[in-house]
Design an enzyme around this catalytic site. Structure first.
Site, PDB file in Angstrom:
ATOM      1  N   HIS A  19       0.866  -1.196   0.000  1.00 16.05           N
ATOM      2  CA  HIS A  19       0.000   0.000   0.000  1.00 16.05           C
ATOM      3  C   HIS A  19       0.894   1.235   0.000  1.00 16.05           C
ATOM      4  O   HIS A  19       1.505   1.569   1.017  1.00 16.05           O
ATOM      5  CB  HIS A  19      -0.896   0.022   1.237  1.00 16.05           C
ATOM      6  CG  HIS A  19      -1.889   1.153   1.252  1.00 16.05           C
ATOM      7  ND1 HIS A  19      -3.240   0.956   1.313  1.00 16.05           N
ATOM      8  CD2 HIS A  19      -1.723   2.496   1.211  1.00 16.05           C
ATOM      9  CE1 HIS A  19      -3.863   2.126   1.305  1.00 16.05           C
ATOM     10  NE2 HIS A  19      -2.952   3.083   1.240  1.00 16.05           N
ATOM     11  N   HIS A  21       1.386   5.450  -1.808  1.00 18.67           N
ATOM     12  CA  HIS A  21       0.972   6.570  -2.661  1.00 18.67           C
ATOM     13  C   HIS A  21       2.228   7.182  -3.272  1.00 18.67           C
ATOM     14  O   HIS A  21       3.139   7.581  -2.540  1.00 18.67           O
ATOM     15  CB  HIS A  21       0.236   7.631  -1.845  1.00 18.67           C
ATOM     16  CG  HIS A  21      -1.018   7.125  -1.188  1.00 18.67           C
ATOM     17  ND1 HIS A  21      -2.264   7.264  -1.763  1.00 18.67           N
ATOM     18  CD2 HIS A  21      -1.212   6.478  -0.011  1.00 18.67           C
ATOM     19  CE1 HIS A  21      -3.175   6.717  -0.959  1.00 18.67           C
ATOM     20  NE2 HIS A  21      -2.550   6.235   0.109  1.00 18.67           N
ATOM     21  N   LEU A  22       2.253   7.267  -4.602  1.00 19.28           N
ATOM     22  CA  LEU A  22       3.423   7.805  -5.293  1.00 19.28           C
ATOM     23  C   LEU A  22       3.158   9.144  -5.961  1.00 19.28           C
ATOM     24  O   LEU A  22       4.079   9.741  -6.516  1.00 19.28           O
ATOM     25  CB  LEU A  22       3.929   6.791  -6.329  1.00 19.28           C
ATOM     26  CG  LEU A  22       4.395   5.445  -5.744  1.00 19.28           C
ATOM     27  CD1 LEU A  22       4.792   4.495  -6.869  1.00 19.28           C
ATOM     28  CD2 LEU A  22       5.539   5.628  -4.766  1.00 19.28           C
ATOM     29  N   ARG A  23       1.896   9.596  -5.943  1.00 22.07           N
ATOM     30  CA  ARG A  23       1.527  10.894  -6.540  1.00 22.07           C
ATOM     31  C   ARG A  23       1.905  10.918  -8.026  1.00 22.07           C
ATOM     32  O   ARG A  23       1.956   9.909  -8.696  1.00 22.07           O
ATOM     33  CB  ARG A  23       2.176  12.053  -5.766  1.00 22.07           C
ATOM     34  CG  ARG A  23       1.987  11.999  -4.256  1.00 22.07           C
ATOM     35  CD  ARG A  23       0.550  11.897  -3.817  1.00 22.07           C
ATOM     36  NE  ARG A  23       0.416  12.066  -2.371  1.00 22.07           N
ATOM     37  CZ  ARG A  23      -0.612  11.626  -1.666  1.00 22.07           C
ATOM     38  NH1 ARG A  23      -1.612  10.991  -2.262  1.00 22.07           N
ATOM     39  NH2 ARG A  23      -0.662  11.823  -0.369  1.00 22.07           N
ATOM     40  N   ASN A  47      -5.526   7.160  -6.290  1.00 28.44           N
ATOM     41  CA  ASN A  47      -6.274   8.386  -5.975  1.00 28.44           C
ATOM     42  C   ASN A  47      -5.543   9.644  -6.431  1.00 28.44           C
ATOM     43  O   ASN A  47      -5.211  10.528  -5.657  1.00 28.44           O
ATOM     44  CB  ASN A  47      -6.601   8.469  -4.481  1.00 28.44           C
ATOM     45  CG  ASN A  47      -5.377   8.451  -3.590  1.00 28.44           C
ATOM     46  OD1 ASN A  47      -4.360   7.853  -3.921  1.00 28.44           O
ATOM     47  ND2 ASN A  47      -5.470   9.108  -2.439  1.00 28.44           N
ATOM     48  N   LYS A 105      -9.508  -0.499  -5.522  1.00 32.44           N
ATOM     49  CA  LYS A 105      -9.534   0.203  -4.248  1.00 32.44           C
ATOM     50  C   LYS A 105     -10.890   0.846  -4.007  1.00 32.44           C
ATOM     51  O   LYS A 105     -11.409   1.579  -4.851  1.00 32.44           O
ATOM     52  CB  LYS A 105      -8.449   1.284  -4.217  1.00 32.44           C
ATOM     53  CG  LYS A 105      -8.347   2.055  -2.902  1.00 32.44           C
ATOM     54  CD  LYS A 105      -7.969   1.130  -1.743  1.00 32.44           C
ATOM     55  CE  LYS A 105      -7.936   1.893  -0.418  1.00 32.44           C
ATOM     56  NZ  LYS A 105      -6.713   2.686  -0.263  1.00 32.44           N
ATOM     57  N   HIS A 142     -10.485   1.166   2.149  1.00 31.14           N
ATOM     58  CA  HIS A 142     -10.232   2.205   3.151  1.00 31.14           C
ATOM     59  C   HIS A 142     -11.414   2.148   4.104  1.00 31.14           C
ATOM     60  O   HIS A 142     -12.520   2.591   3.781  1.00 31.14           O
ATOM     61  CB  HIS A 142     -10.119   3.585   2.503  1.00 31.14           C
ATOM     62  CG  HIS A 142      -9.840   4.685   3.486  1.00 31.14           C
ATOM     63  ND1 HIS A 142      -8.628   5.333   3.546  1.00 31.14           N
ATOM     64  CD2 HIS A 142     -10.609   5.228   4.466  1.00 31.14           C
ATOM     65  CE1 HIS A 142      -8.662   6.230   4.523  1.00 31.14           C
ATOM     66  NE2 HIS A 142      -9.863   6.188   5.085  1.00 31.14           N
ATOM     67  N   HIS A 180      -4.478  -0.395   6.096  1.00 30.98           N
ATOM     68  CA  HIS A 180      -3.958   0.439   7.182  1.00 30.98           C
ATOM     69  C   HIS A 180      -4.847   0.422   8.429  1.00 30.98           C
ATOM     70  O   HIS A 180      -5.353   1.449   8.879  1.00 30.98           O
ATOM     71  CB  HIS A 180      -3.707   1.873   6.722  1.00 30.98           C
ATOM     72  CG  HIS A 180      -4.770   2.489   5.852  1.00 30.98           C
ATOM     73  ND1 HIS A 180      -6.107   2.504   6.179  1.00 30.98           N
ATOM     74  CD2 HIS A 180      -4.663   3.134   4.662  1.00 30.98           C
ATOM     75  CE1 HIS A 180      -6.785   3.119   5.218  1.00 30.98           C
ATOM     76  NE2 HIS A 180      -5.933   3.510   4.290  1.00 30.98           N
ATOM     77  N   LEU A 225      -4.688   9.855   7.787  1.00 32.10           N
ATOM     78  CA  LEU A 225      -6.005   9.217   7.803  1.00 32.10           C
ATOM     79  C   LEU A 225      -5.851   7.778   7.341  1.00 32.10           C
ATOM     80  O   LEU A 225      -5.223   7.545   6.293  1.00 32.10           O
ATOM     81  CB  LEU A 225      -6.990   9.965   6.889  1.00 32.10           C
ATOM     82  CG  LEU A 225      -7.513  11.296   7.419  1.00 32.10           C
ATOM     83  CD1 LEU A 225      -8.346  12.006   6.344  1.00 32.10           C
ATOM     84  CD2 LEU A 225      -8.334  11.108   8.684  1.00 32.10           C
ATOM     85  N   ASP A 253       1.465   2.753   3.498  1.00 28.28           N
ATOM     86  CA  ASP A 253       0.588   3.911   3.291  1.00 28.28           C
ATOM     87  C   ASP A 253       1.410   5.192   3.254  1.00 28.28           C
ATOM     88  O   ASP A 253       0.942   6.263   3.672  1.00 28.28           O
ATOM     89  CB  ASP A 253      -0.502   4.004   4.367  1.00 28.28           C
ATOM     90  CG  ASP A 253      -1.608   4.998   4.005  1.00 28.28           C
ATOM     91  OD1 ASP A 253      -1.782   5.290   2.813  1.00 28.28           O
ATOM     92  OD2 ASP A 253      -2.281   5.498   4.920  1.00 28.28           O
ATOM     93  N   HIS A 257       3.242  14.729   0.998  1.00 27.32           N
ATOM     94  CA  HIS A 257       2.686  16.050   0.696  1.00 27.32           C
ATOM     95  C   HIS A 257       3.805  17.075   0.866  1.00 27.32           C
ATOM     96  O   HIS A 257       4.706  16.878   1.696  1.00 27.32           O
ATOM     97  CB  HIS A 257       1.552  16.412   1.661  1.00 27.32           C
ATOM     98  CG  HIS A 257       0.319  15.579   1.521  1.00 27.32           C
ATOM     99  ND1 HIS A 257      -0.590  15.765   0.514  1.00 27.32           N
ATOM    100  CD2 HIS A 257      -0.153  14.555   2.281  1.00 27.32           C
ATOM    101  CE1 HIS A 257      -1.586  14.887   0.658  1.00 27.32           C
ATOM    102  NE2 HIS A 257      -1.336  14.145   1.714  1.00 27.32           N
ATOM    103  N   ALA A 269      -3.716  15.292   5.108  1.00 35.39           N
ATOM    104  CA  ALA A 269      -3.491  14.043   5.842  1.00 35.39           C
ATOM    105  C   ALA A 269      -2.549  13.163   5.045  1.00 35.39           C
ATOM    106  O   ALA A 269      -2.706  12.992   3.838  1.00 35.39           O
ATOM    107  CB  ALA A 269      -4.812  13.322   6.063  1.00 35.39           C
TER     108      ALA A 269
END
Length: 360
Positions: A19, A21-23, A47, A105, A142, A180, A225, A253, A257, A269
């Site tokens: 899990h 996030h790589l943006r 996302n 997801k 989630h 998560h 979150l 996770d 940012h 978050a």
């Protein structure tokens, strides 16, 4: 506490991150090398804005991720589909068949970062979920309700009672990853279910409880979150992660940012843990006298659940004396801005030996 007879080195099969996030854009280029350095594969969250709901979009994103991997580093992004109220069973099945994505997801609408396009009613996407159960495609959840009247610290436990338990009963063959998890309630729920229900656990939820967000003032770099919960929940997560139960496995996770967005009047978050997550996980297993179970959690349980082979490569992690332990960078550049990583400025005792090159 470090055990007196604890080894100074540990060799395991190369882990995976189930899990992350790589943006995209400059952020993608800045953060991908850190995940690729530690993990052979990663389940990449969809996302973005707009969300990745179509096969062509997901394939193009996978190409951008691969282009950001440093030369000489082996890393495979495993892609996911973003479930919406309008996505069709046929599209989901086609993407799974041609290996565009390995899972889908489920974001309850407005539950977390970039989830505004998420599902407004699980009942409304039952045909999609039934198709996923039929073809053996995992659902990644989630697990929080989004009713504003529900206390933020209760959102996960209420999701279990009102949505997840009913979903599991309705579709007992559906493979589900409760992402998560943050509560003893979630741990107990997973343990009460058959082997087709599993959970990922983050490094930061093993290290902090909700007090971290408020010590000495409001601490935006501890805000994520689902939010960290009470100490009893943190201890339950540590027990689950180090138990050897194959239904629990590693999922960072990691969610970067820019510092300016974390430190704003309405801070984002998400915690960027990728640079040191593996060392932080290993520290927990050492503290819990469970180093012999770390390879299972980090390298074996996830592939078994997803039906994928374990990695042939092995890595060695080495523990340095506290006085010589390397400190986590205070900040990481993202073009003309910067990201503050989790554990910034702290010394973590474990480190991957023979590190791959990381961009300056």
């Amino acid at each position: 506490m470090t055990q007196a007879n604890s080894p100074t080195a540990l060799t395991i099969r190369r882990p995976d991150d189930w899990h992350v996030h790589l943006r995209d854009g400059d952020m993608l280029s800045a953060v991908v090398p850190y995940t690729a350095h530690s993990f052979a594969r990663a389940i990449v969250m969809p996302n973005l804005v707009p969300p990745l709901t179509a096969r062509a979009e997901v394939s193009a994103y996978r190409d951008r991720i691969k282009a950001a991997v440093p030369k000489g580093v082996s890393f495979e992004p495993l892609m996911t589909a973003y479930l919406t109220d309008t996505i069709t069973p046929a599209e989901i099945a086609a993407g799974f068949a041609d290996k565009t994505w390995v899972a889908a997801k489920l974001y309850p609408a407005k539950a977390t970062t970039n989830s505004d396009f998420g599902v407004t009613s699980v009942r409304g996407i039952l045909p999609v979920l039934e198709k996923m159960a039929e073809i053996g495609m995992p659902l990644l959840v989630h697990g929080e309700v989004t009713d504003p009247s529900v206390d933020i610290f209760d959102r996960e436990s209420l999701f279990i009672d009102t949505i997840l338990a009913l979903l599991c009963d309705r579709l007992p063959e559906l493979k589900i990853v409760f992402e998560h998890v943050t509560t003893a309630d979630a741990v107990a729920f997973v343990k009460s279910r058959p082997q087709n229900v599993a959970a990922t656990i983050t490094a930061h939820h093993l290290h902090i409880n909700r007090n971290a967000m408020f010590q000495g003032g409001l601490r935006p770099h501890f805000y994520c979150l689902p939010v960290a919960k009470r100490e009893i929940h943190r201890l339950a997560l540590r027990d689950a992660a180090t138990s050897g139960d194959p239904r629990f496995f590693l999922g960072t996770d990691s969610a970067p940012h820019l510092a300016r967005d974390k430190e704003s009047a309405c801070g984002c978050a998400g915690l960027f843990t990728a640079p040191s997550a593996l060392a932080a996980y290993l520290q927990v297993f050492e503290e819990e006298s469970a180093l012999d179970r770390f390879e299972g959690f980090a390298s074996l349980h996830g592939p078994a659940f997803y039906g994928l082979p374990v990695n042939a490569q092995r890595i060695t992690l080495r523990r340095s004396p506290s006085a010589s332990a390397e400190r986590v960078a205070a900040q990481i550049s993202a073009r003309d801005q910067h990201i503050v990583p989790f554990w910034a400025g702290e010394a973590l005792p474990w480190k991957i030996e023979a590190e791959a090159a990381i961009p300056a």
